[in-house]
Design an enzyme around this catalytic site. Structure first.
Site, PDB file in Angstrom:
ATOM      1  N   ASN A  12       0.884  -1.167   0.000  1.00  0.00           N
ATOM      2  CA  ASN A  12       0.000   0.000   0.000  1.00  0.00           C
ATOM      3  C   ASN A  12       0.923   1.218   0.000  1.00  0.00           C
ATOM      4  O   ASN A  12       1.601   1.477   0.990  1.00  0.00           O
ATOM      5  CB  ASN A  12      -0.895   0.014   1.242  1.00  0.00           C
ATOM      6  N   ASP A  14       0.422   4.185   0.441  1.00  0.00           N
ATOM      7  CA  ASP A  14       0.094   5.186   1.465  1.00  0.00           C
ATOM      8  C   ASP A  14       0.613   4.801   2.845  1.00  0.00           C
ATOM      9  O   ASP A  14       0.454   5.551   3.796  1.00  0.00           O
ATOM     10  CB  ASP A  14      -1.431   5.393   1.544  1.00  0.00           C
ATOM     11  N   CYS A  15       1.228   3.629   2.968  1.00  0.00           N
ATOM     12  CA  CYS A  15       1.681   3.104   4.259  1.00  0.00           C
ATOM     13  C   CYS A  15       3.196   3.209   4.366  1.00  0.00           C
ATOM     14  O   CYS A  15       3.921   2.660   3.533  1.00  0.00           O
ATOM     15  CB  CYS A  15       1.249   1.641   4.389  1.00  0.00           C
ATOM     16  N   GLY A  16       3.686   3.925   5.386  1.00  0.00           N
ATOM     17  CA  GLY A  16       5.121   4.093   5.590  1.00  0.00           C
ATOM     18  C   GLY A  16       5.847   2.777   5.790  1.00  0.00           C
ATOM     19  O   GLY A  16       6.938   2.572   5.253  1.00  0.00           O
ATOM     20  N   ARG A  19       6.182   1.223   2.419  1.00  0.00           N
ATOM     21  CA  ARG A  19       7.191   1.929   1.601  1.00  0.00           C
ATOM     22  C   ARG A  19       8.604   1.583   2.066  1.00  0.00           C
ATOM     23  O   ARG A  19       9.505   1.365   1.244  1.00  0.00           O
ATOM     24  CB  ARG A  19       6.976   3.441   1.647  1.00  0.00           C
TER      25      ARG A  19
END
Length: 144
Positions: A12, A14-16, A19
C-alpha cells in the site's frame, strides 16, 4: 548472469511501513513484483494460502488502524476464520501489510525490517527508514 529473484510485495503506497519494506527489497538490488492490493486484492484462495505459508492465525492478519474493524465488530473473538476472511474480501483495507513472498518464505513485514529475514540477497548499502531510523549500516549490516 544470475537468475532473477522472484519477490512479491503486497503493498500500500500510502503506508510508511510498506514503503520502507519496498525500499529495503530494492536496497538488496531486487526489483520485486509490486501488487497494490487495494487496487488488485488477492483472491480468497490466495489469501488463505498466504496466511498458511506465514503460519499465522487469520486474525493476526487483520488490520485495525484506519479500517472498518471496530464498526464491523471484528474484535468479537467468536467470529470464525471464514467470517474474518469474508470481511477481508469485502474490505481489502482490513488486510494488514506489507506481505512479502520470497524464495525464503512469506512474512507480514511489521516492522519493515522483518523483510531482512526472508531476502536472499544482502543489503547493498546503508538504509534508514523514512523517519530517519538507521536499519542498515554502510557495510550493509543491520544497525544496532
Amino acid at each position: 548472469m544470475t537468475e532473477p529473484i522472484d519477490i512479491v510485495i503486497y503493498h500500500n503506497p500510502d503506508c510508511g511501513t510498506s514503503r520502507n519494506t519496498l525500499a529495503m527489497i530494492r536496497n538488496a538490488g531486487i526489483e520485486p513484483h509490486v501488487v497494490e492490493y487495494l487496487k488488485t486484492p488477492p483472491s480468497r484462495a490466495l489469501l488463505m494460502q498466504l496466511i498458511a505459508r506465514m503460519g499465522i492465525p487469520v486474525r493476526n492478519l487483520l488490520r485495525e488502524k484506519g479500517t472498518p474493524y471496530a464498526e464491523l465488530g471484528l474484535q468479537d473473538e467468536t467470529l470464525t476464520d471464514e467470517q474474518l476472511l469474508d470481511a477481508m474480501m469485502e474490505h481489502p483495507i482490513l488486510i494488514n501489510r506489507p506481505i512479502v513472498v520470497s524464495p525464503m518464505g512469506v512474512k507480514l513485514c511489521r516492522p519493515s525490517e522483518a523483510v531482512l529475514d526472508i531476502l536472499p540477497m544482502p543489503q547493498k548499502g546503508a538504509f534508514s527508514k523514512e523517519d530517519g531510523e538507521a536499519v542498515i549500516d554502510a557495510e550493509g549490516r543491520r544497525a544496532s
